[in-house]
Design a protein around this motif. Structure first.
Motif, PDB file in Angstrom:
ATOM      1  N   LEU A  79       1.136   8.693  23.604  1.00 46.16           N
ATOM      2  CA  LEU A  79       1.652   7.716  22.656  1.00 46.16           C
ATOM      3  C   LEU A  79       0.527   6.769  22.232  1.00 46.16           C
ATOM      4  O   LEU A  79      -0.104   6.152  23.099  1.00 46.16           O
ATOM      5  CB  LEU A  79       2.767   6.930  23.350  1.00 46.16           C
ATOM      6  N   ALA A 135       8.341   6.277  21.722  1.00 47.48           N
ATOM      7  CA  ALA A 135       7.951   5.772  23.049  1.00 47.48           C
ATOM      8  C   ALA A 135       8.935   6.302  24.095  1.00 47.48           C
ATOM      9  O   ALA A 135       8.542   6.693  25.199  1.00 47.48           O
ATOM     10  CB  ALA A 135       7.909   4.247  23.046  1.00 47.48           C
ATOM     11  N   HIS A 175       8.299  10.006  24.697  1.00 42.61           N
ATOM     12  CA  HIS A 175       7.138  10.163  25.580  1.00 42.61           C
ATOM     13  C   HIS A 175       7.541   9.901  27.026  1.00 42.61           C
ATOM     14  O   HIS A 175       7.168  10.640  27.936  1.00 42.61           O
ATOM     15  CB  HIS A 175       6.045   9.197  25.124  1.00 42.61           C
ATOM     16  N   LYS A 229       7.997  12.801  30.471  1.00 43.63           N
ATOM     17  CA  LYS A 229       7.314  12.730  31.770  1.00 43.63           C
ATOM     18  C   LYS A 229       8.290  12.396  32.885  1.00 43.63           C
ATOM     19  O   LYS A 229       8.054  12.696  34.043  1.00 43.63           O
ATOM     20  CB  LYS A 229       6.239  11.623  31.750  1.00 43.63           C
ATOM     21  N   GLU A 281       9.374  -0.822  30.981  1.00 45.04           N
ATOM     22  CA  GLU A 281       7.913  -0.696  31.037  1.00 45.04           C
ATOM     23  C   GLU A 281       7.417   0.239  29.935  1.00 45.04           C
ATOM     24  O   GLU A 281       6.457  -0.055  29.229  1.00 45.04           O
ATOM     25  CB  GLU A 281       7.513  -0.185  32.424  1.00 45.04           C
ATOM     26  N   ALA A 282       8.115   1.365  29.747  1.00 40.41           N
ATOM     27  CA  ALA A 282       7.667   2.349  28.754  1.00 40.41           C
ATOM     28  C   ALA A 282       7.803   1.823  27.334  1.00 40.41           C
ATOM     29  O   ALA A 282       7.073   2.249  26.430  1.00 40.41           O
ATOM     30  CB  ALA A 282       8.462   3.642  28.906  1.00 40.41           C
ATOM     31  N   SER A 296       7.381  -1.391  26.568  1.00 48.43           N
ATOM     32  CA  SER A 296       6.820  -2.742  26.512  1.00 48.43           C
ATOM     33  C   SER A 296       5.803  -2.914  25.390  1.00 48.43           C
ATOM     34  O   SER A 296       5.456  -4.031  25.034  1.00 48.43           O
ATOM     35  CB  SER A 296       6.200  -3.119  27.865  1.00 48.43           C
ATOM     36  N   GLY A 297       5.343  -1.836  24.797  1.00 53.25           N
ATOM     37  CA  GLY A 297       4.435  -1.955  23.658  1.00 53.25           C
ATOM     38  C   GLY A 297       5.142  -1.893  22.321  1.00 53.25           C
ATOM     39  O   GLY A 297       4.494  -1.743  21.287  1.00 53.25           O
ATOM     40  N   ASN A 298       6.468  -1.975  22.327  1.00 52.57           N
ATOM     41  CA  ASN A 298       7.248  -1.883  21.086  1.00 52.57           C
ATOM     42  C   ASN A 298       8.103  -3.129  20.926  1.00 52.57           C
ATOM     43  O   ASN A 298       8.953  -3.417  21.759  1.00 52.57           O
ATOM     44  CB  ASN A 298       8.150  -0.648  21.125  1.00 52.57           C
TER      45      ASN A 298
END
Lengths: 328, 165
Positions: free
Chosen positions: B65, B118, B121, B125, B136-137, B139-141
């Protein structure tokens, strides 16, 4: 953006020869997460961009007698997921996992993290690393300095060193390896950072035509290490204070300690005062508090950042207690 | 070793996007974001901040990502890219898209493609993430409408539907 040459060398030697011997003419492109924003805002205006992503040698995590060797092009996500890092250097793995966002960690490299430029808003707005107005008045001292330095800020530099993973790397005793046209050299990581005296200097000891090739972390046997950040937001935020602590215990007392602060000074800030305060003491609430007070005893806040002194003290205290309670 | 000049010459760059080969002509430092939107017509890639803070331009590049606003197009040469347009098959929505619809995970919609990628992705996994792992996954959005609760629930629901739990 302005016009520039774009070159993609395939070896470190080639790359070093393509870099200028003076700052400002060339920049290294790796993950690009910091550089692209700086170029868009005209904070840096290189005539040549040297893309080092094609240099395969600089990638990956290896282990040998010198310890763990992390190639400078290894991404933060790769480091955070590396089994050897997580097992042997858990506090480092934690610091890396807490950096930025998943998207950024997938692109940003370890070398880029070490060399990223300060977040100081005067610098990011193109007013220079040591910003002054026409009359020579220092903008940070006079202006909005709520996130600026509280230690090592006698001037003229008052920004804070931005990396959140460097303090814990220094606590682990990490070294950085560099390569340039004159060959290779190795430095203890804390010596890589310098306080610039003029606007022509940079905030690290890298020569303009040198490249960070590796970070080497010695075996952490016998050291208990912890990393602690204080931030406004739980995720994806720059910290207000960082502390990293490594303790070597002799029974119940501290035989040796390393205490390194981050986001408080223009460089990562090792504290020999805190280390001396811990030596020979049990690692408990009382000694942690005394060490934290010693670490901040020389703090000189600017007009708007006195609050950071207490936050940094708390970060040091909590990192000591976390190290004392945790594994290596 | 290759040498190119950013302006005025353009380079020919090829990559795979959503399973299709694409060839474009662009300046080396043009953003992948702009090339995908303007030359490949994939306008599901949204620009929010343009500096890697908000995640609305998120795409998958070679399985990871990334923020497409921070990828110079030359670094995408030969890459395998997935955008939001690549998730649905024919007229069937991806399980994440259906869960976002059913759980109210989209409001104004600008952050949604990045959020879903996100989450995609993450689930690739970790098919059964905890609430904390979802947070957490993602957190960039950033999302400015929903308060995140419905988004987290959408991802949890998609995980339940795809693992049959």
């Amino acid at each position: 953006m302005r016009a520039f040459d774009y070159v993609s060398p395939t070896s470190t030697r080639q790359a070093a020869n393509l870099l200028s011997s003076t700052w400002g003419n060339t920049e290294i492109l790796a993950g690009g997460t910091d550089l692209l924003a700086l170029m868009k805002e005209d904070v840096v205006t290189p005539k040549r961009l040297v893309n080092i992503k094609e240099i395969a040698d600089l990638r990956g995590v290896k282990s040998d007698s010198s310890g763990l060797r992390i190639g400078s092009l290894t991404t933060l996500a790769e480091v955070a997921e590396d089994a050897g890092v997580r097992e042997k250097y858990p506090a480092f793995a934690e610091a890396v996992r807490e950096a930025a966002s998943p998207q950024i960690r997938n692109m940003a490299t370890v070398g880029g993290n070490l060399c990223q430029r300060p977040r100081c808003w005067y610098f990011r707005n193109g007013l220079g690393l040591l910003p002054k107005d026409e009359s020579g008045k220092e903008l940070v001292e006079e202006g909005d300095n709520r996130y600026h330095a509280i230690l090592g800020n006698d001037g003229p530099a008052r920004f804070v060193s931005p990396s959140t993973i460097v303090p814990v790397l220094i606590a682990y005793g990490a070294k950085v390896r560099l390569e340039g046209p004159k060959g290779k050299r190795e430095l203890p990581l804390e010596k890589f950072y310098v306080i610039p005296k003029t606007d022509r200097d940079r905030e690290h000891d890298l020569l303009p035509n040198e490249i960070v090739t590796e970070v080497v972390i010695p075996a952490a046997n016998g050291w208990k290490v912890a990393h602690y950040e204080i931030r406004q937001k739980a995720a994806f935020d720059w910290p207000l204070a960082v502390a990293a602590v490594a303790l070597k215990m002799d029974g119940s007392s501290v035989q040796a300690a390393r205490v390194v602060l981050g986001h408080v000074a223009p460089t990562p800030w090792p504290s020999p005062q805190a280390e001396a305060a811990l030596k020979g003491q049990p690692a408990n609430e009382d000694s942690a508090k005394k060490a934290a007070d010693a670490a901040l005893a020389n703090a000189k806040p600017l007009s708007q950042n006195a609050y950071k002194v207490q936050l940094a003290r708390v970060a040091v205290k909590r990192a000591i207690l976390k190290a004392a309670g945790g594994a290596a | 070793m290759s040498t190119t000049t950013h302006q005025p010459q353009k380079s020919e760059i090829s990559f795979t996007v959503n399973g299709q080969r694409a060839t474009v002509h662009a300046h080396p430092m043009e953003r992948l974001l702009d090339v995908l939107r303007q030359q490949v017509n994939l306008t599901g890639v949204k620009e929010g901040c343009g500096e890697g803070e908000c995640g609305s331009c998120s795409i998958l590049m070679n399985g990871v990502l990334v923020n497409s606003c921070l990828v110079p197009i030359l670094q995408a040469n030969d890459a395998d890219i997935i955008t939001i347009e690549g998730l649905a098959s024919q007229d069937r929505l991806h399980v994440l898209q259906q869960a976002f619809l059913d759980c109210g995970g989209a409001q104004c919609g600008i952050c949604t493609p990045g959020m879903i990628l996100a989450a995609f992705h993450l689930l690739s996994k970790n098919p059964q993430p905890s609430r904390e792992e979802i947070g957490e996954a993602l957190s960039g959005n950033l999302c400015r409408c929903t308060g995140y609760t419905q988004i987290f629930e959408s991802v949890a629901e998609a995980a339940r539907r795809s693992t049959g739990r």
